[in-house]
Design a protein around this motif. Structure first.
Motif, PDB file in Angstrom:
ATOM      1  N   LEU A 132       0.816  -1.211   0.000  1.00 53.17           N
ATOM      2  CA  LEU A 132       0.000   0.000   0.000  1.00 53.17           C
ATOM      3  C   LEU A 132       0.853   1.267   0.000  1.00 53.17           C
ATOM      4  O   LEU A 132       0.323   2.370  -0.073  1.00 53.17           O
ATOM      5  CB  LEU A 132      -0.932   0.013   1.217  1.00 53.17           C
ATOM      6  CG  LEU A 132      -2.165  -0.885   1.131  1.00 53.17           C
ATOM      7  CD1 LEU A 132      -2.950  -0.826   2.429  1.00 53.17           C
ATOM      8  CD2 LEU A 132      -3.048  -0.497  -0.025  1.00 53.17           C
ATOM      9  N   PHE A 133       2.178   1.116   0.093  1.00 57.74           N
ATOM     10  CA  PHE A 133       3.047   2.283   0.121  1.00 57.74           C
ATOM     11  C   PHE A 133       2.948   3.039  -1.205  1.00 57.74           C
ATOM     12  O   PHE A 133       2.830   2.432  -2.274  1.00 57.74           O
ATOM     13  CB  PHE A 133       4.508   1.884   0.326  1.00 57.74           C
ATOM     14  CG  PHE A 133       4.812   1.294   1.685  1.00 57.74           C
ATOM     15  CD1 PHE A 133       3.805   0.991   2.585  1.00 57.74           C
ATOM     16  CD2 PHE A 133       6.118   1.021   2.049  1.00 57.74           C
ATOM     17  CE1 PHE A 133       4.096   0.435   3.826  1.00 57.74           C
ATOM     18  CE2 PHE A 133       6.418   0.468   3.278  1.00 57.74           C
ATOM     19  CZ  PHE A 133       5.399   0.170   4.166  1.00 57.74           C
ATOM     20  N   PHE A 134       3.028   4.350  -1.124  1.00 55.26           N
ATOM     21  CA  PHE A 134       3.112   5.151  -2.343  1.00 55.26           C
ATOM     22  C   PHE A 134       4.571   5.217  -2.775  1.00 55.26           C
ATOM     23  O   PHE A 134       5.475   5.404  -1.955  1.00 55.26           O
ATOM     24  CB  PHE A 134       2.588   6.567  -2.094  1.00 55.26           C
ATOM     25  CG  PHE A 134       2.732   7.474  -3.287  1.00 55.26           C
ATOM     26  CD1 PHE A 134       1.749   7.513  -4.261  1.00 55.26           C
ATOM     27  CD2 PHE A 134       3.860   8.264  -3.445  1.00 55.26           C
ATOM     28  CE1 PHE A 134       1.877   8.336  -5.373  1.00 55.26           C
ATOM     29  CE2 PHE A 134       3.994   9.095  -4.550  1.00 55.26           C
ATOM     30  CZ  PHE A 134       3.005   9.121  -5.516  1.00 55.26           C
ATOM     31  N   SER A 135       4.801   5.062  -4.074  1.00 57.60           N
ATOM     32  CA  SER A 135       6.156   5.125  -4.610  1.00 57.60           C
ATOM     33  C   SER A 135       6.133   5.853  -5.950  1.00 57.60           C
ATOM     34  O   SER A 135       5.278   5.567  -6.790  1.00 57.60           O
ATOM     35  CB  SER A 135       6.740   3.719  -4.771  1.00 57.60           C
ATOM     36  OG  SER A 135       8.077   3.776  -5.239  1.00 57.60           O
ATOM     37  N   LYS A 136       7.054   6.769  -6.125  1.00 56.49           N
ATOM     38  CA  LYS A 136       7.134   7.534  -7.371  1.00 56.49           C
ATOM     39  C   LYS A 136       8.597   7.662  -7.770  1.00 56.49           C
ATOM     40  O   LYS A 136       9.439   8.024  -6.944  1.00 56.49           O
ATOM     41  CB  LYS A 136       6.521   8.928  -7.187  1.00 56.49           C
ATOM     42  CG  LYS A 136       6.596   9.819  -8.431  1.00 56.49           C
ATOM     43  CD  LYS A 136       6.045  11.213  -8.129  1.00 56.49           C
ATOM     44  CE  LYS A 136       6.184  12.141  -9.340  1.00 56.49           C
ATOM     45  NZ  LYS A 136       5.283  11.770 -10.435  1.00 56.49           N
ATOM     46  N   GLU A 137       8.876   7.369  -9.022  1.00 62.07           N
ATOM     47  CA  GLU A 137      10.241   7.494  -9.530  1.00 62.07           C
ATOM     48  C   GLU A 137      10.486   8.900 -10.058  1.00 62.07           C
ATOM     49  O   GLU A 137       9.614   9.496 -10.699  1.00 62.07           O
ATOM     50  CB  GLU A 137      10.492   6.470 -10.639  1.00 62.07           C
ATOM     51  CG  GLU A 137      10.455   5.029 -10.157  1.00 62.07           C
ATOM     52  CD  GLU A 137      10.803   4.049 -11.262  1.00 62.07           C
ATOM     53  OE1 GLU A 137      11.293   4.487 -12.320  1.00 62.07           O
ATOM     54  OE2 GLU A 137      10.594   2.840 -11.053  1.00 62.07           O
ATOM     55  N   ILE A 138      11.657   9.432  -9.751  1.00 63.46           N
ATOM     56  CA  ILE A 138      12.064  10.744 -10.249  1.00 63.46           C
ATOM     57  C   ILE A 138      13.471  10.621 -10.829  1.00 63.46           C
ATOM     58  O   ILE A 138      14.209   9.684 -10.521  1.00 63.46           O
ATOM     59  CB  ILE A 138      12.038  11.824  -9.150  1.00 63.46           C
ATOM     60  CG1 ILE A 138      13.021  11.467  -8.020  1.00 63.46           C
ATOM     61  CG2 ILE A 138      10.629  12.014  -8.605  1.00 63.46           C
ATOM     62  CD1 ILE A 138      13.185  12.550  -6.976  1.00 63.46           C
ATOM     63  N   THR A 139      13.836  11.576 -11.664  1.00 69.32           N
ATOM     64  CA  THR A 139      15.164  11.606 -12.268  1.00 69.32           C
ATOM     65  C   THR A 139      15.941  12.795 -11.721  1.00 69.32           C
ATOM     66  O   THR A 139      15.417  13.913 -11.646  1.00 69.32           O
ATOM     67  CB  THR A 139      15.065  11.728 -13.796  1.00 69.32           C
ATOM     68  OG1 THR A 139      14.372  10.590 -14.304  1.00 69.32           O
ATOM     69  CG2 THR A 139      16.444  11.784 -14.428  1.00 69.32           C
ATOM     70  N   ILE A 140      17.196  12.558 -11.337  1.00 70.32           N
ATOM     71  CA  ILE A 140      18.075  13.628 -10.864  1.00 70.32           C
ATOM     72  C   ILE A 140      19.299  13.665 -11.767  1.00 70.32           C
ATOM     73  O   ILE A 140      19.924  12.627 -12.030  1.00 70.32           O
ATOM     74  CB  ILE A 140      18.484  13.405  -9.399  1.00 70.32           C
ATOM     75  CG1 ILE A 140      17.233  13.416  -8.501  1.00 70.32           C
ATOM     76  CG2 ILE A 140      19.478  14.473  -8.947  1.00 70.32           C
ATOM     77  CD1 ILE A 140      17.517  13.096  -7.048  1.00 70.32           C
ATOM     78  N   ILE A 141      19.629  14.847 -12.242  1.00 68.76           N
ATOM     79  CA  ILE A 141      20.770  15.040 -13.155  1.00 68.76           C
ATOM     80  C   ILE A 141      21.832  15.904 -12.479  1.00 68.76           C
ATOM     81  O   ILE A 141      21.537  16.956 -11.917  1.00 68.76           O
ATOM     82  CB  ILE A 141      20.313  15.718 -14.464  1.00 68.76           C
ATOM     83  CG1 ILE A 141      19.383  14.801 -15.251  1.00 68.76           C
ATOM     84  CG2 ILE A 141      21.517  16.106 -15.317  1.00 68.76           C
ATOM     85  CD1 ILE A 141      20.055  13.564 -15.783  1.00 68.76           C
ATOM     86  N   ASN A 142      23.063  15.435 -12.540  1.00 65.85           N
ATOM     87  CA  ASN A 142      24.212  16.215 -12.090  1.00 65.85           C
ATOM     88  C   ASN A 142      25.280  16.096 -13.169  1.00 65.85           C
ATOM     89  O   ASN A 142      25.893  15.039 -13.332  1.00 65.85           O
ATOM     90  CB  ASN A 142      24.732  15.708 -10.743  1.00 65.85           C
ATOM     91  CG  ASN A 142      25.798  16.606 -10.153  1.00 65.85           C
ATOM     92  OD1 ASN A 142      26.448  17.377 -10.871  1.00 65.85           O
ATOM     93  ND2 ASN A 142      25.992  16.523  -8.849  1.00 65.85           N
TER      94      ASN A 142
END
Length: 820
Positions: A132-142
């Motif tokens: 039931l956990f909420f999970s969202k993928e994001i992208t980080i650029i360096n």
């Protein structure tokens, strides 16, 4: 809608090839159906793509899964930033009030590029595993990773292999019973792919053909014959035939099918063969209707013919996925079917700007409101993000929304491609394709894992442990616990009883930010005594068990564009000698040496009075004193200590310009502060000497007047030492002093005003998130008007608002404009 009273009306029997026998109406075979509270949480995040040093802004919505109403069942929400290697690199505990809360993360400037995850859950959700956990993928650029990028510049070759699976409606194929078989074909990345193929029997006869209709999904009909097996043949991308076995048909069994008919009612059909019918025709069967594993009603029926159909009115059922389970009286499940109950969207969120084309730094006037069914209570809370298109999810036409998460994604297994497709009225086949999705991906089985609640709902923070005799493992007769929590803005002191085993527990502590926690064991003579074993005050997070999706949502071109954006921004920042915090137009920061925690604490504790009139620094040489009054005696000029432990009385000479009421004890007792916050006088005996860093004394009217009449006998401020750690390692003798963390206070998004002749026009405005407002209250048809200024980038600007109404309806609104 009362979630405990769903009225179904009368069961309408439809006579097809036979009747339902004696089943004339709904019956309730069980005294009580299950109604376990299930929580769901959704995070509205300002965007999907970030640069190193950026801020992540989010708004949280916690609902009761049954009726979708915001709930205050839990007040603590754990939000974590998880690295590509599945390690928690940062976490927040967000205060939820009425199911709503907001917060943020500040990304380090040296964070590596990669695919990260935001995960959110309550402690109570852990009773249902992590599904039931909420999970969202994001992208980080360096761009300064120097070859350590976790996102490759080149797309790696992935073998284009097709995998197909088959799902008989209701769960199983039964010999000589016509059935619908759903299928789903995916590639090596787990994405649906179009296929066509043929079904053969084990005798080699061609039975039927099939072809996918949506994201690799489709259906065909099959009547399996006794003794035969079946398989499919499809042609792969490499022109090689792929053979896949279908599930084996059962000799005995019952199939269950469901369809939406007129007025959104449910047409339920059971089918079986003659061999099975002879065994069950005289047996009671139960059809349970459940929403998110909560049984709403149970229907008693008998199957007296091979083909039985009846109608269930659905007018009082909430929108969302319903599970139909056919089982025997003994509870043995025979067949299961998921179906989606859709309601016409009664409300829509309208977003509009005063123009479609703006100049850089031009003011934007935005209007937001709810429209729709006037009989629906149009009251809701929403959050709004205004973001440069470069940093939004442009790879998906129908990305996740609050509606798709609460109504669909959180209830079925696996990742859902293009989830908001199924909630967009412009897609004419969305209902039919939703049914395909439910037939192929199935229910997310989050059944209660434990016989008892191992993870209770959190409503604040707790301090617990055990006090025992120092020399033997037995409780101390007549003992109690003194607890002091000293924050930067407030303090809290209390005493707790211990039970027969020496255990104690203080729950519901409301704390924001960091504080010092002092816990002491006290015997019946008010002396500090015993061996104190304190439970950990650090939250032990849930195990990170889920993994990143196989598909990277960022393309090579997108990756390169973000890197270029990063490099250009960094060059501009260096040119103007700006720190990364200036990107959103905040005030200019003058560099200064960072103060240690103890120095900051002393300064904060003295904010009201400045320099004390008397001061005593606690050194190692005096830490052995049993109590603070004994230590003070004779060491601070003008301070007199009378009496014996524990009945000390402290007088401050020169502090009697204002006398208290004649004969009252309080007239000779000074006001006691801990870190600048008032506490009861007797607490001065309960704080160990070694937990105090210094003691300030105020004597004169001029110094004490800021504290009012309570300080006419002077003021003693005890400034505590900064706790070394929040980790509890070993039992300690009678008292402990540690750091104690509460809710993370959310920062306020800064939106600059680019007025003429303003200093803000000197520096570049490189905001990626142009505007963020986490709390917008909508009511009726009233328009909420928001104003903000654009930045310096020419781009398409996207506006996304998400929220939920007081009646539990998730709403989403979108708009966009251009800046040149």
């Amino acid at each position: 809608m009362n979630k405990f009273k769903f009225l179904f009306g009368v069961l309408i029997l439809i006579f097809n090839q036979s009747s339902v026998g004696r089943n004339k109406s709904f019956q309730y075979p069980f005294e009580k159906d299950s109604l376990i509270l299930i929580e769901k949480v959704y995070l509205h995040v300002d965007r999907e793509n970030y640069l190193a040093g950026d801020d992540i802004w989010f708004k949280a919505y916690l609902i009761d899964a049954l009726d979708h109403l915001l709930t205050d069942h839990s007040n603590n929400l754990h939000v974590e930033l998880i690295s590509p290697s599945s390690k928690i690199i940062s976490s927040r505990i967000i205060r939820l009030e009425g199911g709503l809360g907001n917060g943020d993360f500040k990304l380090p400037a040296d964070i590596k590029s990669g695919r990260y995850r935001l995960r959110a859950y309550t402690n109570y959700m852990r009773n249902f595993s992590d599904q039931l956990f909420f999970s969202k993928e994001i992208t980080i650029i360096n761009a300064n990773d120097n070859g350590q990028n976790e996102i490759p510049d080149k797309v790696k070759y992935v073998e284009n292999k097709i995998i197909i699976n088959f799902f008989p409606e209701g769960g199983s194929l039964v010999d000589n019973v016509p059935s619908v078989v759903a299928f789903k074909a995916v590639n090596n990345l787990g994405m649906g792919c179009d296929v066509s193929g043929k079904i053969y029997s084990s005798d080699g006869d061609l039975i039927t053909t099939f072809k996918s209709t949506h994201l690799g999904m489709g259906i065909f009909s099959l009547r399996p014959s006794s003794g035969l097996k079946y398989y499919s043949i499809i042609r792969g991308a490499d022109s090689i035939d792929i053979k896949t076995e279908l599930p084996t048909s059962l000799r005995k069994g019952v199939t269950l099918s469901a369809a939406i008919i007129k007025d959104n009612d449910l047409l339920i059909t059971t089918k079986t063969n003659s061999e099975t019918l002879a065994l069950i025709s005289e047996q009671d069967m139960f059809l349970s209707l459940s929403i998110r594993k909560e049984v709403i009603n149970t229907i008693l029926l008998r199957i007296e013919s091979p083909d039985t159909s009846f109608v269930v009115p659905s007018g009082y059922l909430p929108e969302g996925i319903m599970m139909l389970t056919l089982s025997t009286r003994e509870g043995l499940p025979l067949s299961e079917r998921l179906i989606y109950l859709e309601r016409e969207a009664p409300l829509k969120m309208l977003i509009g700007t005063d123009k479609h084309l703006y100049k850089k730094r031009e003011q934007v006037n935005l209007k937001i409101s709810l429209s729709g069914d006037s009989t629906i209570d149009r009251v809701g809370n929403v959050s709004l993000a205004v973001v440069d298109e470069t940093f939004t999810n442009t790879t998906s036409q129908f990305p996740r929304t609050i509606s798709s998460w609460f109504l669909l994604e959180s209830d079925i297994r696996g990742s859902v491609e293009e989830p908001s497709y199924y909630f967009d009225p412009s897609n004419p086949d969305r209902v039919k394709n939703m049914d395909l999705l439910l037939l192929t991906q199935g229910w997310r089985d989050f059944a209660w894992k434990y016989d008892t609640i191992l993870f209770p709902a959190e409503n604040g923070f707790s301090v617990s442990g055990r006090l025992r005799n120092f020399y033997k493992d037995k409780p101390i007769e007549g003992s109690r616990i003194s607890v002091g929590i000293f924050g930067s803005t407030s303090s809290f002191f209390t005493t707790l009883p211990v039970d027969s085993t020496g255990r104690f527990n203080l729950s519901g502590v409301d704390l924001t930010g960091d504080a010092i926690l002092i816990v002491s064991g006290i015997d019946k003579k008010d002396r500090m005594k015993g061996l104190l074993i304190l439970d950990s005050v650090d939250y032990n997070p849930a195990k990170v068990s889920d993994s990143l999706s196989l598909v990277s949502v960022i393309t090579e071109n997108k990756n390169s564009k973000l890197k270029s954006y990063y490099i250009i921004n960094e060059e501009i920042l260096k040119k103007y000698k700006l720190s990364d915090t200036i990107r959103i137009g905040e005030v200019k920061i003058i560099s200064e040496r960072q103060k240690d925690f103890q120095t900051e604490k002393v300064e904060k504790s003295r904010l009201k009075y400045g320099t004390p009139e008397g001061e005593l620094i606690i050194t190692e040489q005096v830490e052995s004193y049993r109590s603070l009054p004994e230590l003070i005696s004779g060491r601070i000029p003008g301070v007199e200590v009378l009496g014996k432990y524990p009945d000390f009385k402290i007088r401050i000479r020169g502090a009697f310009s204002l006398l208290g009421p004649k004969g009252k004890e309080s007239g000779i007792l000074p006001l006691i502060l801990v870190d600048g916050n008032p506490v009861a006088y007797e607490e001065i005996n309960r704080i160990p000497v070694n937990f105090i860093e210094r003691i300030d004394v105020l004597k004169s009217v001029g110094a004490t007047s800021v504290f009012g009449m309570a300080a006419y006998s002077g003021v003693i401020n005890l400034i505590t030492r900064t706790g070394v750690s929040s980790e509890i390692k070993t039992p300690v003798e009678y008292s402990t002093n540690i750091r104690f963390s509460g809710y993370n206070a959310p920062r306020i998004f800064y939106s600059p005003q680019h007025l003429q002749n303003s200093n803000s026009d000197i520096n570049p405005d490189l905001r990626s998130t142009i505007y963020w407002e986490p709390n917008i209250n909508l009511e009726g048809t009233n328009e909420v008007i928001l104003n903000y200024y654009n930045g310096d980038n020419s781009s398409i600007i996207r506006i996304i608002a998400e929220g939920i109404t007081a009646s539990g309806i998730p709403v989403t609104g979108k708009a966009e404009y251009e800046v040149r």
